[in-house]
Design an enzyme around this catalytic site. Structure first.
Site, mmCIF file in Angstrom:
data_model
loop_
_atom_site.group_PDB
_atom_site.id
_atom_site.type_symbol
_atom_site.label_atom_id
_atom_site.label_comp_id
_atom_site.label_asym_id
_atom_site.label_seq_id
_atom_site.Cartn_x
_atom_site.Cartn_y
_atom_site.Cartn_z
ATOM 1 N N ALA A 149 42.495 69.042 33.587
ATOM 2 C CA ALA A 149 43.746 68.361 33.954
ATOM 3 C C ALA A 149 44.922 69.320 33.806
ATOM 4 O O ALA A 149 45.428 69.540 32.700
ATOM 5 C CB ALA A 149 43.938 67.130 33.073
ATOM 6 N N PRO A 153 52.903 65.211 38.068
ATOM 7 C CA PRO A 153 53.765 64.807 39.186
ATOM 8 C C PRO A 153 54.796 65.879 39.545
ATOM 9 O O PRO A 153 55.124 66.064 40.709
ATOM 10 C CB PRO A 153 54.439 63.541 38.660
ATOM 11 N N GLY A 373 32.718 65.966 71.074
ATOM 12 C CA GLY A 373 33.300 64.806 71.749
ATOM 13 C C GLY A 373 33.160 63.527 70.944
ATOM 14 O O GLY A 373 33.382 63.515 69.737
ATOM 15 N N GLU A 397 42.613 74.225 43.503
ATOM 16 C CA GLU A 397 42.505 75.597 42.961
ATOM 17 C C GLU A 397 43.421 76.568 43.712
ATOM 18 O O GLU A 397 43.089 77.733 43.900
ATOM 19 C CB GLU A 397 41.064 76.083 42.975
ATOM 20 N N GLY A 398 44.569 76.076 44.155
ATOM 21 C CA GLY A 398 45.538 76.915 44.856
ATOM 22 C C GLY A 398 45.471 76.694 46.351
ATOM 23 O O GLY A 398 44.425 76.950 46.965
#
Ligand SMILES: Cc1cc2nc3c(=O)[nH]c(=O)nc-3n(C[C@H](O)[C@H](O)[C@H](O)COP(=O)(O)OP(=O)(O)OC[C@H]3O[C@@H](n4cnc5c(N)ncnc54)[C@H](O)[C@@H]3O)c2cc1C
Length: 420
Positions: A149, A153, A373, A397-398
């Protein structure tokens, strides 16, 4: 010197990974794409079988752990390189756990990248643990399913901007974490979450440390699970850390705030994992190419490698161009993984591989949808799913843009402060 042929010793590993990709991942691909947030129980059996194979040596020196270490276990490769290498140190040519992980991952993601990302006992957090944990921590946390983690935000691409704090409570000998974490892959299912937090926001990057938090810690509160475009088999969780207490022994690495080198050391772990994310995109886009070739051939389109592309049908010509793009991504990923195994600085090559594979993977998947298609766009085929799944590999990861920034800094010799 690098040899771009697949090392013979990894053939059993690749074959096993391919079998898993066909029998378990492909077989359950659509089921868990449609049943988002349902745990793929078939993976429990697979994880147990892979543990057994690794213990019994069935998968050879590279081991099942290397296959399944997809989301970054190879970060620990530096420690283990000697033990998992082929070739000799004298010849300066090792093919170790980074290469094994890359090749295994390509196969597994040819099967299904969402299911790969939710394999039990893996996860990006395990990479951080393998890279910096001490012996005692390795004994406590090794082999557990660990998510990572970092994102918040207000802190995505700029991970140095994180606001989650860690305060040492001297009386209890615990760190107290407070903040918010979003987009945590396997955050709901993992046993552990490695949380990035700052010991002192005034001291910038050097004060950022990682802490192992047990998933059932009462201070770690699940806020919600994301509904996503792709990789729906993989859970993506958002958390609030509210006075979340962990023993001070759960801090990974040194608790000291070293003004120089601390954060860059943490960031260097991505040099081992970015080639693996590239490998995931390479696996998904190979699946797209293979299925598209079959559908084109069924429709009577002939792809002829003995004639110039511009003298063939537009579909065949486009297919050949996509294959070249794929090959470039594949070779860059091999180079970056090989450099990691051989302990050569590979930040530039890792970012080049991820940037190329992320972009080529996304591009190839969408062009395959278009070439096929209505078949490509419908749920009767997996092409539309792969086109949704592959996009994340150009983001986490970037992002693409961040990889290009890192490449530019490396080539121009600029610091992150000079070029941002
Ligand atoms: C499905 C999923 C799973 C994830 N899993 C994890 C996880 O397990 N752990 C974790 O910590 N995070 C995870 N993430 C978060 C992911 O790493 C971030 O989304 C990513 O780093 C981008 O951050 P952001 O979304 O805040 O975008 P932003 O950083 O806000 O960027 C928005 C756009 O601006 C561009 N941009 C930003 N800065 C620059 C710049 N300097 N120059 C040029 N362009 C720039 C970006 O490339 C992007 O296109 C996950 C995300 C998703 C969607």
């Amino acid at each position: 010197m690098i040899n771009l042929e697949v090392p013979r010793k990894f053939k059993p590993l690749i074959d096993q990974a391919h079998l898993v990709a066909v029998e378990i991942f492909r077989a359950n691909s659509r089921k868990y794409d449609l049943a988002e947030h349902t745990y793929p129980k078939e993976l429990d059996m697979l994880a147990a079988a892979m543990d057994g194979m690794a213990e019994g040596g069935v998968l050879g020196e590279a081991g099942a752990g290397a296959v399944g270490s997809g989301n970054g276990d190879a970060r620990g490769a530096g420690r283990k390189a000697g033990g998992q290498s082929s070739g000799s140190a004298e010849s300066g040519n090792r093919n170790g756990s980074n290469m094994a992980s890359l090749l295994g991952l390509i196969e597994l993601c040819w099967g299904d990248v969402g299911l790969l990302l939710t394999m039990p006992r893996q996860g990006l957090g395990q990479a951080a643990i393998a890279a910096v944990a001490n012996e005692e921590q390795l004994a406590r946390f090794g082999g557990k399913w660990a998510a990572m983690a970092i994102t918040e935000p207000e802190a995505g691409s700029d991970s140095a901007a994180i606001r989650t704090t860690a305060r040492l409570d001297e009386e209890t000998g615990e760190y107290v974490l407070n903040g918010e974490k979003i987009f945590v892959t396997s955050g709901d299912r993992a046993e552990l979450i490695v949380v990035w937090a700052t010991l002192d926001r005034d001291q910038g990057r050097a004060a950022i440390k990682s802490f192992v938090v047990e998933r059932d810690n009462p201070g770690l509160k699940l806020d919600r699970l994301e509904h996503k475009l792709g990789i729906r088999a993989s859970d993506t969780a958002n958390f609030v850390l509210d006075e979340c207490r962990v023993p001070k022994e759960n801090l990974l690495g040194s608790p000291e705030i070293a003004p120089k080198g601390g954060f860059s050391g943490v960031m260097q772990t991505f040099d081992n994992t970015r080639p693996l994310v590239a490998g995931m995109a390479i696996g998904v886009s190979r699946a797209c190419l293979e299925r598209t070739r079959e559908l084109l051939e069924e429709a009577g389109v002939r792809i002829d490698y003995d004639r110039p592309a511009h003298l063939q049908t537009a579909a065949a010509s486009e297919f050949i161009a996509m294959e070249s793009d794929w090959e470039a991504a594949y070779l860059l990923a091999l180079q970056a993984a090989w450099m990691a195994d051989n302990r050569k600085p590979n930040s530039l090559q890792a970012s080049m591989a991820k940037a190329k594979a992320g972009r080529a993977g996304t591009d190839i998947a969408l062009r395959c949808v278009a070439l096929c298609g209505s078949l490509g766009y419908g749920e009767g085929e997996l092409l539309e799913k792969w086109a949704r799944d592959v996009k994340i590999l150009d983001i986490f990861e970037g992002t693409q843009q961040i990889q290009l920034l890192i490449i530019a800094r490396q080539l121009l010799g600029k610091t992150s402060a000079e070029l941002r």
